[in-house]
Design a protein around this motif. Structure first.
Motif, mmCIF file in Angstrom:
data_model
loop_
_atom_site.group_PDB
_atom_site.id
_atom_site.type_symbol
_atom_site.label_atom_id
_atom_site.label_comp_id
_atom_site.label_asym_id
_atom_site.label_seq_id
_atom_site.Cartn_x
_atom_site.Cartn_y
_atom_site.Cartn_z
ATOM 1 N N LYS A 62 0.843 -1.197 0.000
ATOM 2 C CA LYS A 62 0.000 0.000 0.000
ATOM 3 C C LYS A 62 0.875 1.243 0.000
ATOM 4 O O LYS A 62 2.072 1.182 0.283
ATOM 5 C CB LYS A 62 -0.915 0.021 1.223
ATOM 6 C CG LYS A 62 -0.198 0.110 2.557
ATOM 7 C CD LYS A 62 -1.199 0.106 3.705
ATOM 8 C CE LYS A 62 -0.514 0.222 5.065
ATOM 9 N NZ LYS A 62 0.212 -1.010 5.444
ATOM 10 N N LYS A 63 0.256 2.370 -0.318
ATOM 11 C CA LYS A 63 0.938 3.670 -0.260
ATOM 12 C C LYS A 63 0.279 4.483 0.841
ATOM 13 O O LYS A 63 -0.952 4.615 0.888
ATOM 14 C CB LYS A 63 0.826 4.410 -1.597
ATOM 15 C CG LYS A 63 1.414 5.827 -1.573
ATOM 16 C CD LYS A 63 1.370 6.483 -2.942
ATOM 17 C CE LYS A 63 2.400 5.891 -3.869
ATOM 18 N NZ LYS A 63 2.514 6.660 -5.145
ATOM 19 N N MET A 64 1.088 5.037 1.747
ATOM 20 C CA MET A 64 0.561 5.876 2.817
ATOM 21 C C MET A 64 0.429 7.315 2.330
ATOM 22 O O MET A 64 1.365 7.876 1.759
ATOM 23 C CB MET A 64 1.478 5.824 4.042
ATOM 24 C CG MET A 64 1.663 4.431 4.626
ATOM 25 S SD MET A 64 0.114 3.600 5.056
ATOM 26 C CE MET A 64 -0.603 4.766 6.224
ATOM 27 N N LEU A 65 -0.739 7.887 2.556
ATOM 28 C CA LEU A 65 -1.020 9.254 2.137
ATOM 29 C C LEU A 65 -0.915 10.210 3.316
ATOM 30 O O LEU A 65 -1.167 9.830 4.469
ATOM 31 C CB LEU A 65 -2.430 9.340 1.551
ATOM 32 C CG LEU A 65 -2.714 8.528 0.289
ATOM 33 C CD1 LEU A 65 -4.179 8.675 -0.098
ATOM 34 C CD2 LEU A 65 -1.807 8.971 -0.849
ATOM 35 N N PRO A 66 -0.583 11.477 3.054
ATOM 36 C CA PRO A 66 -0.614 12.488 4.118
ATOM 37 C C PRO A 66 -2.025 12.630 4.702
ATOM 38 O O PRO A 66 -3.023 12.356 4.024
ATOM 39 C CB PRO A 66 -0.180 13.771 3.401
ATOM 40 C CG PRO A 66 0.551 13.310 2.191
ATOM 41 C CD PRO A 66 -0.099 12.021 1.775
ATOM 42 N N GLN A 67 -2.099 13.074 5.947
ATOM 43 C CA GLN A 67 -3.387 13.157 6.638
ATOM 44 C C GLN A 67 -4.369 14.098 5.948
ATOM 45 O O GLN A 67 -5.588 13.965 6.121
ATOM 46 C CB GLN A 67 -3.163 13.628 8.087
ATOM 47 C CG GLN A 67 -4.267 13.209 9.047
ATOM 48 C CD GLN A 67 -4.277 11.712 9.300
ATOM 49 O OE1 GLN A 67 -3.320 11.166 9.823
ATOM 50 N NE2 GLN A 67 -5.349 11.049 8.925
ATOM 51 N N ARG A 68 -3.893 15.027 5.143
ATOM 52 C CA ARG A 68 -4.784 15.985 4.508
ATOM 53 C C ARG A 68 -5.738 15.324 3.517
ATOM 54 O O ARG A 68 -6.721 15.925 3.106
ATOM 55 C CB ARG A 68 -3.981 17.085 3.801
ATOM 56 C CG ARG A 68 -3.219 16.654 2.562
ATOM 57 C CD ARG A 68 -2.244 17.736 2.114
ATOM 58 N NE ARG A 68 -1.576 17.415 0.858
ATOM 59 C CZ ARG A 68 -1.791 18.037 -0.288
ATOM 60 N NH1 ARG A 68 -2.680 19.025 -0.347
ATOM 61 N NH2 ARG A 68 -1.154 17.702 -1.377
ATOM 62 N N PHE A 69 -5.451 14.070 3.151
ATOM 63 C CA PHE A 69 -6.341 13.343 2.245
ATOM 64 C C PHE A 69 -7.418 12.551 2.993
ATOM 65 O O PHE A 69 -8.254 11.911 2.357
ATOM 66 C CB PHE A 69 -5.539 12.414 1.338
ATOM 67 C CG PHE A 69 -4.687 13.163 0.351
ATOM 68 C CD1 PHE A 69 -5.264 13.831 -0.712
ATOM 69 C CD2 PHE A 69 -3.310 13.208 0.492
ATOM 70 C CE1 PHE A 69 -4.486 14.532 -1.630
ATOM 71 C CE2 PHE A 69 -2.521 13.907 -0.419
ATOM 72 C CZ PHE A 69 -3.113 14.574 -1.474
ATOM 73 N N ASN A 70 -7.383 12.604 4.314
ATOM 74 C CA ASN A 70 -8.436 11.974 5.130
ATOM 75 C C ASN A 70 -8.323 12.540 6.533
ATOM 76 O O ASN A 70 -7.910 11.851 7.460
ATOM 77 C CB ASN A 70 -8.297 10.453 5.127
ATOM 78 C CG ASN A 70 -9.453 9.757 5.838
ATOM 79 O OD1 ASN A 70 -10.323 10.394 6.422
ATOM 80 N ND2 ASN A 70 -9.458 8.425 5.787
ATOM 81 N N VAL A 106 -7.627 18.340 1.948
ATOM 82 C CA VAL A 106 -8.334 17.996 0.713
ATOM 83 C C VAL A 106 -9.658 17.317 1.052
ATOM 84 O O VAL A 106 -10.706 17.655 0.508
ATOM 85 C CB VAL A 106 -7.471 17.080 -0.180
ATOM 86 C CG1 VAL A 106 -8.241 16.668 -1.440
ATOM 87 C CG2 VAL A 106 -6.164 17.775 -0.557
ATOM 88 N N VAL A 107 -9.602 16.372 1.982
ATOM 89 C CA VAL A 107 -10.779 15.594 2.373
ATOM 90 C C VAL A 107 -11.011 15.740 3.872
ATOM 91 O O VAL A 107 -10.120 15.458 4.677
ATOM 92 C CB VAL A 107 -10.590 14.099 2.048
ATOM 93 C CG1 VAL A 107 -11.786 13.281 2.547
ATOM 94 C CG2 VAL A 107 -10.384 13.884 0.561
ATOM 95 N N ARG A 108 -12.202 16.184 4.231
ATOM 96 C CA ARG A 108 -12.603 16.207 5.646
ATOM 97 C C ARG A 108 -13.557 15.043 5.879
ATOM 98 O O ARG A 108 -14.591 14.934 5.234
ATOM 99 C CB ARG A 108 -13.288 17.534 5.998
ATOM 100 C CG ARG A 108 -13.841 17.583 7.438
ATOM 101 C CD ARG A 108 -12.741 17.496 8.488
ATOM 102 N NE ARG A 108 -13.222 17.861 9.805
ATOM 103 C CZ ARG A 108 -13.647 16.967 10.719
ATOM 104 N NH1 ARG A 108 -13.663 15.679 10.434
ATOM 105 N NH2 ARG A 108 -14.054 17.389 11.912
ATOM 106 N N HIS A 109 -13.167 14.172 6.784
ATOM 107 C CA HIS A 109 -13.937 12.982 7.108
ATOM 108 C C HIS A 109 -14.676 13.235 8.419
ATOM 109 O O HIS A 109 -14.058 13.377 9.469
ATOM 110 C CB HIS A 109 -12.980 11.784 7.247
ATOM 111 C CG HIS A 109 -13.648 10.467 7.383
ATOM 112 N ND1 HIS A 109 -12.958 9.287 7.331
ATOM 113 C CD2 HIS A 109 -14.953 10.125 7.547
ATOM 114 C CE1 HIS A 109 -13.796 8.273 7.473
ATOM 115 N NE2 HIS A 109 -15.008 8.762 7.615
#
Length: 281
Positions: free
Chosen positions: A205-213, A223-226
């Motif tokens: 898998k690829k780990m994304l920065p927290q701003r994507f979730n 970018v994404v607010r969960h």
């Protein structure tokens, strides 16, 4: 084509609508969206587990095509697949609804994309352009996902949150990712059923920065607010599960105004839909 997958029933329709609006209003590209929804009726588990009514399917389709006539909506009843693959499994009564397990049927549904598929929980809002996420290279991994805000502290540093997942469908199918995750769900009960099963099944898998979730805060770079369940410390430690369609709470508790154009349109659409229903009666 930007391939989007939602899973759920009518209880989260407001999430499907608000999330879709945020995707379309925050994205500058003319590239069309292909929205897909996996749903089912599972009243043997709970009377509230009914499917998605045609009236709401029609409303969502009408809205997305107003933004771009090339946008598409495909709603698939995966009830038979669910019963065959996951029915009565130990995780059917997990902390979340069985609908969270439906994404793990993506390799068995006809007409799914061969390349990228962005799975989104219903309680998601995009603050910035989806292509910041969707265009990330996942050619060498099964999927990309961000860390779970609480799991990265309580479990282990790279414990992912499965509410936002950019799948590489070709490699996921090739490696049997979904099949292995379903096998895990049938084998043993997990506290965080779908997430843990997916993690156990992962090859790469690829780990994304927290701003994507971002599950706790809304920054300018988010970018994404969960809108998942969140811990509040004051006036005493407690949790709240505030969703984006609860507009008064979004304003009063989170003090967010960044989504007002989206939520205003959502409110107008829902009010108009209710008026049409009453007139029809």
């Amino acid at each position: 084509m930007v391939n989007i997958l939602f899973c759920g029933n009518d209880g989260v329709f407001d999430g499907f609508l608000t999330c879709a609006l945020s995707l379309m209003k925050r994205t500058s590209s003319d590239e069309p969206f292909a929205f897909r929804i996996f749903t089912m009726e599972l009243t043997r588990v709970s009377p509230k587990y009914t499917g998605l009514p045609e009236s709401h399917v029609a409303l969502l389709e009408r809205v997305i095509k107003q933004y771009n006539p090339a946008n598409t909506l495909t709603v698939t009843d995966v009830g038979e697949l669910y019963e065959r693959e996951l029915g009565h499994c130990p995780n059917e009564g997990a902390y979340c609804s069985p609908y969270t397990l439906l994404r793990l049927l993506a390799d068995l549904v006809d007409g799914m994309p061969d390349d990228k598929l962005l799975y989104l929980d219903a309680d998601i809002m995009f603050q910035r352009d989806v292509h910041l996420l969707y265009d990330i290279d996942v050619s060498a991994v099964e999927y990309a996902a961000a860390r779970d805000h609480y799991g990265k502290y309580l479990l282990y540093p790279n414990y992912i949150n499965a509410g936002v997942i950019l799948f590489n469908m070709k490699l996921a199918r090739q490696n049997g990712l979904f099949e292995k995750a379903r096998r895990e769900l049938r084998r043993k009960k997990f506290l965080f059923a779908d997430q843990t099963a997916l993690i156990h099944a992962t090859t790469k898998k690829k780990m994304l920065p927290q701003r994507f979730n971002d599950q706790k805060f809304l920054h300018k770079h988010t970018v994404v607010r969960h809108f998942s369940k969140r811990l509040f410390w004051l006036p005493y430690p407690h949790t709240k599960n505030i969703k984006q369609w609860q507009t008064d709470k979004v304003h009063d508790i989170f003090r967010y105004r960044q989504f007002d154009d989206i939520l205003d349109e959502y409110t107008a659409l829902i009010n108009n839909d209710m008026t049409e229903v009453h007139h029809g009666e």
